[in-house]
Scaffold this active site. Structure first.
Site, PDB file in Angstrom:
ATOM      1  N   SER A  22      51.708  55.407 -76.388  1.00  0.00           N
ATOM      2  CA  SER A  22      52.006  54.037 -77.222  1.00  0.00           C
ATOM      3  C   SER A  22      53.239  53.529 -76.878  1.00  0.00           C
ATOM      4  CB  SER A  22      51.621  54.441 -78.680  1.00  0.00           C
ATOM      5  OG  SER A  22      51.737  53.163 -79.344  1.00  0.00           O
ATOM      6  N   ASN A  70      65.203  52.657 -77.526  1.00  0.00           N
ATOM      7  CA  ASN A  70      64.577  51.290 -77.728  1.00  0.00           C
ATOM      8  C   ASN A  70      64.449  51.266 -79.182  1.00  0.00           C
ATOM      9  OD1 ASN A  70      61.473  51.140 -78.943  1.00  0.00           O
ATOM     10  ND2 ASN A  70      61.597  53.053 -77.898  1.00  0.00           N
ATOM     11  N   GLY A  73      60.868  47.186 -82.997  1.00  0.00           N
ATOM     12  CA  GLY A  73      60.714  46.901 -84.341  1.00  0.00           C
ATOM     13  C   GLY A  73      59.034  46.641 -84.491  1.00  0.00           C
ATOM     14  N   LEU A  74      58.453  47.280 -83.805  1.00  0.00           N
ATOM     15  CA  LEU A  74      56.783  47.247 -84.016  1.00  0.00           C
ATOM     16  C   LEU A  74      56.433  45.752 -83.963  1.00  0.00           C
ATOM     17  CD1 LEU A  74      56.617  49.817 -86.737  1.00  0.00           C
ATOM     18  CD2 LEU A  74      55.516  50.297 -84.415  1.00  0.00           C
ATOM     19  N   ASN A 127      50.671  56.227 -86.205  1.00  0.00           N
ATOM     20  CA  ASN A 127      52.219  56.162 -86.098  1.00  0.00           C
ATOM     21  C   ASN A 127      52.835  56.456 -87.543  1.00  0.00           C
ATOM     22  OD1 ASN A 127      54.784  55.762 -85.658  1.00  0.00           O
ATOM     23  ND2 ASN A 127      54.419  53.762 -84.254  1.00  0.00           N
ATOM     24  N   CYS A 130      57.705  56.296 -86.170  1.00  0.00           N
ATOM     25  CA  CYS A 130      58.660  55.134 -85.494  1.00  0.00           C
ATOM     26  C   CYS A 130      59.837  55.572 -86.447  1.00  0.00           C
ATOM     27  CB  CYS A 130      58.271  53.874 -86.193  1.00  0.00           C
ATOM     28  SG  CYS A 130      59.249  52.836 -85.480  1.00  0.00           S
ATOM     29  N   GLY A 266      55.032  57.997 -70.929  1.00  0.00           N
ATOM     30  CA  GLY A 266      55.535  56.627 -71.358  1.00  0.00           C
ATOM     31  C   GLY A 266      56.630  56.243 -70.467  1.00  0.00           C
TER      32      GLY A 266
HETATM   33  C1  SIN Z   1      59.062  50.184 -81.899  1.00  0.00           C
HETATM   34  O1  SIN Z   1      58.310  49.410 -81.743  1.00  0.00           O
HETATM   35  O2  SIN Z   1      60.080  50.013 -82.214  1.00  0.00           O
HETATM   36  C2  SIN Z   1      58.906  51.678 -81.517  1.00  0.00           C
HETATM   37  C3  SIN Z   1      57.823  51.947 -82.393  1.00  0.00           C
HETATM   38  C4  SIN Z   1      57.802  53.578 -82.168  1.00  0.00           C
HETATM   39  O3  SIN Z   1      59.042  54.099 -82.015  1.00  0.00           O
HETATM   40  O4  SIN Z   1      56.786  54.348 -82.828  1.00  0.00           O
END
Ligand code: SIN
Length: 306
Positions: A22, A70, A73-74, A127, A130, A266
């Protein structure tokens, strides 16, 4: 190429053992199709929630030594919009589509799960890991009671396999895994990123706009591998999908030997492109032939034998 690379897990069959993790190339149907054509056995979408989120402002990614940090922020369009993409992916690919979902409550997860399943998802990945968005992700997955509630709510809402993506940012991952499995999880994805930070010595400030993010890539491989090993030891009958720093076929074999039934890739795609799937598949196939194993299943968890 398929032959002995096929794996079965939670009632699903994957022609190849490496899935797209993901968060990387999992936004649009076309990029997911590209990954499948490159040799992935399944794709996991970018995490989607009940409502659209813009995510954080830039910078959201930092190239660390041997990995990436990274904090996106979803960002996602919300499930109502994303169902169109799910339907479109299902028209383009014939390998399983796993939709990653997140929420701020058990009810949120259940609603998103039901909509994703109705749109055609073959499985869901929760998830709950995160490491940096408030009131979701790891804030849910680090608490066994809350995690259990979320998994139960999703299981009651859908009839497709439910995978739980665990956080490595815990003292004992097997306690959380137990809670997830007792609540009905069909498989565990181990693991999400490690909470991390990078600091710019010129500005004297953290690099990422969110300050902290999640470290992925080779820098975390041996931690993810240890998580898989611990899970296999405590939950020998639960399917495990290894995730974290796999960048070549040797890494993939290590994860199978530790107890993973399949793996996710990933960060390696960011460095090498989707072609990395084909290279890893070929390496696994040659290793099995050289060692005279007939299938991946034969080597799953072999490192536990004494
Ligand atoms: C993100 O979108 O910041 C990462 C999401 C994740 O680490 O599950």
């Amino acid at each position: 190429m398929e032959g002995n690379l096929r794996v079965q897990l939670a009632g699903l069959t994957f022609s190849y053992p490496c899935m797209l993790a993901s968060g990387v190339l999992g936004y649009s149907a076309e990029t997911m199709q590209r990954v499948i054509e490159a040799g992935a056995g399944a794709v996991v979408s970018k995490s989607v929630g009940l409502k659209a989120r813009d995510g954080y402002t830039n910078p959201t990614v930092f190239q660390a030594k041997n990995g990436l940090i990274n904090a996106m922020g979803l960002p996602n369009p919300g499930i109502e919009t994303y169902v169109k993409e799910i339907r479109h992916v299902k028209e383009l690919i014939c390998q399983p589509l796993i939709v990653s979902i997140f929420g701020y409550s058990a009810e949120d997860y259940a609603i998103v799960a039901e909509k994703a399943a109705t749109a055609g998802a073959d499985a869901l990945e929760l998830n709950v890991s995160c490491p940096h968005v408030k009131q979701t992700g790891a804030e849910i997955g680090q608490n066994p009671n809350v995690l259990s509630e979320v998994v139960k709510a999703v299981k009651a809402a859908v009839n497709i396999p439910v995978f739980v993506k665990l956080s490595p940012n815990v003292t004992d991952i097997t306690l959380l895994a137990n809670a997830a499995v007792n609540a009905g999880a069909d498989a565990l994805t181990a693991v999400n990123t490690l909470k991390a930070i990078a600091i710019d010595i010129e500005t004297t400030k953290p690099v990422l706009s969110n300050i902290k993010g999640g470290l992925s890539g080779p820098a975390m491989k041996n931690i993810a591998l240890r998580c898989v090993y611990d899970l296999k030891e405590k939950l020998p009958n639960t399917p495990i999908i290894g995730c974290g720093g796999v960048s070549n076929w040797q890494d993939a074999i290590e994860f199978f030997l530790a107890g993973a039934n399949a793996i996710q890739i990933g960060t390696a795609i960011a460095y090498e492109g989707p072609e990395v799937f084909q290279t890893i598949n070929l390496g696994i196939k040659k290793y099995l032939e050289k060692k005279q194993f007939r299938s991946i299943e034969e080597i799953v968890g072999l490192s536990h034998r004494r």
